[in-house]
Design a protein around this motif. Structure first.
Motif, PDB file in Angstrom:
ATOM      1  N   MET A 138       0.848  -1.179   0.000  1.00 39.21           N
ATOM      2  CA  MET A 138       0.000   0.000   0.000  1.00 39.21           C
ATOM      3  C   MET A 138       0.893   1.241   0.000  1.00 39.21           C
ATOM      4  O   MET A 138       1.901   1.285   0.681  1.00 39.21           O
ATOM      5  CB  MET A 138      -0.891  -0.011   1.242  1.00 39.21           C
ATOM      6  N   LYS A 139       0.464   2.240  -0.738  1.00 37.20           N
ATOM      7  CA  LYS A 139       1.164   3.519  -0.746  1.00 37.20           C
ATOM      8  C   LYS A 139       0.488   4.464   0.242  1.00 37.20           C
ATOM      9  O   LYS A 139      -0.723   4.477   0.363  1.00 37.20           O
ATOM     10  CB  LYS A 139       1.143   4.132  -2.137  1.00 37.20           C
ATOM     11  N   ALA A 140       1.313   5.240   0.939  1.00 39.00           N
ATOM     12  CA  ALA A 140       0.805   6.245   1.876  1.00 39.00           C
ATOM     13  C   ALA A 140       1.616   7.515   1.689  1.00 39.00           C
ATOM     14  O   ALA A 140       2.831   7.464   1.510  1.00 39.00           O
ATOM     15  CB  ALA A 140       0.933   5.757   3.313  1.00 39.00           C
ATOM     16  N   THR A 141       0.920   8.640   1.727  1.00 42.76           N
ATOM     17  CA  THR A 141       1.576   9.944   1.665  1.00 42.76           C
ATOM     18  C   THR A 141       1.238  10.686   2.940  1.00 42.76           C
ATOM     19  O   THR A 141       0.064  10.776   3.314  1.00 42.76           O
ATOM     20  CB  THR A 141       1.094  10.748   0.439  1.00 42.76           C
ATOM     21  N   ILE A 142       2.258  11.210   3.591  1.00 47.70           N
ATOM     22  CA  ILE A 142       2.046  12.010   4.793  1.00 47.70           C
ATOM     23  C   ILE A 142       2.518  13.431   4.513  1.00 47.70           C
ATOM     24  O   ILE A 142       3.611  13.652   4.008  1.00 47.70           O
ATOM     25  CB  ILE A 142       2.765  11.416   6.030  1.00 47.70           C
ATOM     26  N   TRP A 143       1.639  14.372   4.803  1.00 55.09           N
ATOM     27  CA  TRP A 143       1.962  15.797   4.732  1.00 55.09           C
ATOM     28  C   TRP A 143       2.475  16.128   6.130  1.00 55.09           C
ATOM     29  O   TRP A 143       1.710  16.215   7.083  1.00 55.09           O
ATOM     30  CB  TRP A 143       0.730  16.609   4.333  1.00 55.09           C
ATOM     31  N   HIS A 144       3.774  16.251   6.245  1.00 58.15           N
ATOM     32  CA  HIS A 144       4.500  16.131   7.512  1.00 58.15           C
ATOM     33  C   HIS A 144       5.212  17.423   7.913  1.00 58.15           C
ATOM     34  O   HIS A 144       5.702  18.165   7.084  1.00 58.15           O
ATOM     35  CB  HIS A 144       5.527  15.009   7.317  1.00 58.15           C
ATOM     36  N   ASN A 145       5.249  17.649   9.230  1.00 59.44           N
ATOM     37  CA  ASN A 145       6.082  18.696   9.817  1.00 59.44           C
ATOM     38  C   ASN A 145       6.990  17.997  10.831  1.00 59.44           C
ATOM     39  O   ASN A 145       6.518  17.535  11.867  1.00 59.44           O
ATOM     40  CB  ASN A 145       5.227  19.750  10.506  1.00 59.44           C
ATOM     41  N   GLU A 160      -3.377  22.284   9.534  1.00 59.07           N
ATOM     42  CA  GLU A 160      -3.210  21.372  10.670  1.00 59.07           C
ATOM     43  C   GLU A 160      -2.576  20.092  10.156  1.00 59.07           C
ATOM     44  O   GLU A 160      -2.856  19.656   9.044  1.00 59.07           O
ATOM     45  CB  GLU A 160      -4.572  21.092  11.321  1.00 59.07           C
ATOM     46  N   ARG A 161      -1.744  19.494  10.982  1.00 62.52           N
ATOM     47  CA  ARG A 161      -1.014  18.321  10.550  1.00 62.52           C
ATOM     48  C   ARG A 161      -1.113  17.221  11.583  1.00 62.52           C
ATOM     49  O   ARG A 161      -1.467  17.497  12.731  1.00 62.52           O
ATOM     50  CB  ARG A 161       0.446  18.691  10.299  1.00 62.52           C
ATOM     51  N   PRO A 162      -0.792  16.019  11.133  1.00 64.45           N
ATOM     52  CA  PRO A 162      -0.424  15.591   9.778  1.00 64.45           C
ATOM     53  C   PRO A 162      -1.643  15.095   8.995  1.00 64.45           C
ATOM     54  O   PRO A 162      -2.555  14.513   9.561  1.00 64.45           O
ATOM     55  CB  PRO A 162       0.531  14.426  10.051  1.00 64.45           C
ATOM     56  N   LEU A 163      -1.621  15.331   7.727  1.00 62.80           N
ATOM     57  CA  LEU A 163      -2.599  14.756   6.808  1.00 62.80           C
ATOM     58  C   LEU A 163      -1.961  13.511   6.201  1.00 62.80           C
ATOM     59  O   LEU A 163      -0.794  13.552   5.798  1.00 62.80           O
ATOM     60  CB  LEU A 163      -2.938  15.734   5.691  1.00 62.80           C
ATOM     61  N   VAL A 164      -2.702  12.426   6.147  1.00 67.09           N
ATOM     62  CA  VAL A 164      -2.199  11.188   5.557  1.00 67.09           C
ATOM     63  C   VAL A 164      -3.214  10.707   4.534  1.00 67.09           C
ATOM     64  O   VAL A 164      -4.422  10.737   4.775  1.00 67.09           O
ATOM     65  CB  VAL A 164      -1.967  10.096   6.623  1.00 67.09           C
ATOM     66  N   GLU A 165      -2.697  10.240   3.402  1.00 71.14           N
ATOM     67  CA  GLU A 165      -3.541   9.734   2.324  1.00 71.14           C
ATOM     68  C   GLU A 165      -3.064   8.342   1.920  1.00 71.14           C
ATOM     69  O   GLU A 165      -1.863   8.132   1.753  1.00 71.14           O
ATOM     70  CB  GLU A 165      -3.452  10.696   1.140  1.00 71.14           C
ATOM     71  N   ARG A 193      -6.938  11.140   6.125  1.00 69.50           N
ATOM     72  CA  ARG A 193      -7.288  11.489   7.499  1.00 69.50           C
ATOM     73  C   ARG A 193      -6.379  12.606   7.987  1.00 69.50           C
ATOM     74  O   ARG A 193      -5.197  12.650   7.652  1.00 69.50           O
ATOM     75  CB  ARG A 193      -7.116  10.306   8.465  1.00 69.50           C
ATOM     76  N   LEU A 194      -6.957  13.467   8.796  1.00 67.92           N
ATOM     77  CA  LEU A 194      -6.180  14.392   9.609  1.00 67.92           C
ATOM     78  C   LEU A 194      -5.887  13.591  10.875  1.00 67.92           C
ATOM     79  O   LEU A 194      -6.807  13.271  11.629  1.00 67.92           O
ATOM     80  CB  LEU A 194      -6.965  15.663   9.919  1.00 67.92           C
TER      81      LEU A 194
END
Length: 114
Positions: free
Chosen positions: A1-8, A91-96, A102-103
């Protein structure tokens, strides 16, 4: 599975969420430091739609001037434009993943899409 995290990387919740993703079996993680590479307003709109939340629910209030600017009560387009221009408002993190977005506050919300 691929996951992308919008990360700080400075955010503890974001770091904990990334650790969950990295420890999950068969998950290929892409990390995007959104403060350096901010998403577009259109991308944010899609992420929030996929997460089932409004842009206002994805707005970071703590440590920002969002409330002073009236953003919690602004229309979606105004909020999304502000976030795209100033990614510190996201607001973080967003994950797809393939299962949705999900936030991840708290970080355990990431399990809903793994």
């Amino acid at each position: 599975m691929k996951a992308t995290i919008w990360h700080n990387p400075k955010c503890g919740t974001s770091r904990k969420t990334l650790a969950i993703l990295e420890e999950a079996p068969d998950v290929d993680v892409t990390v995007i430091e959104y403060l350096k590479n901010p998403p577009t307003a259109a991308r944010l709109e899609q992420l929030y739609k996929d997460a089932g939340i409004s842009p206002q629910q994805g707005l970071r209030l703590r440590g920002t001037d969002a409330e002073e600017r009236g953003l919690p009560d602004a229309d979606d387009a105004t909020v999304l434009a502000a976030m795209a221009a100033e990614p510190a408002l996201i607001e973080r993190p967003l994950v797809e993943t393939d299962k949705g977005a999900r936030l991840c506050r708290p970080q355990d919300k990431v399990h809903e899409i793994l």
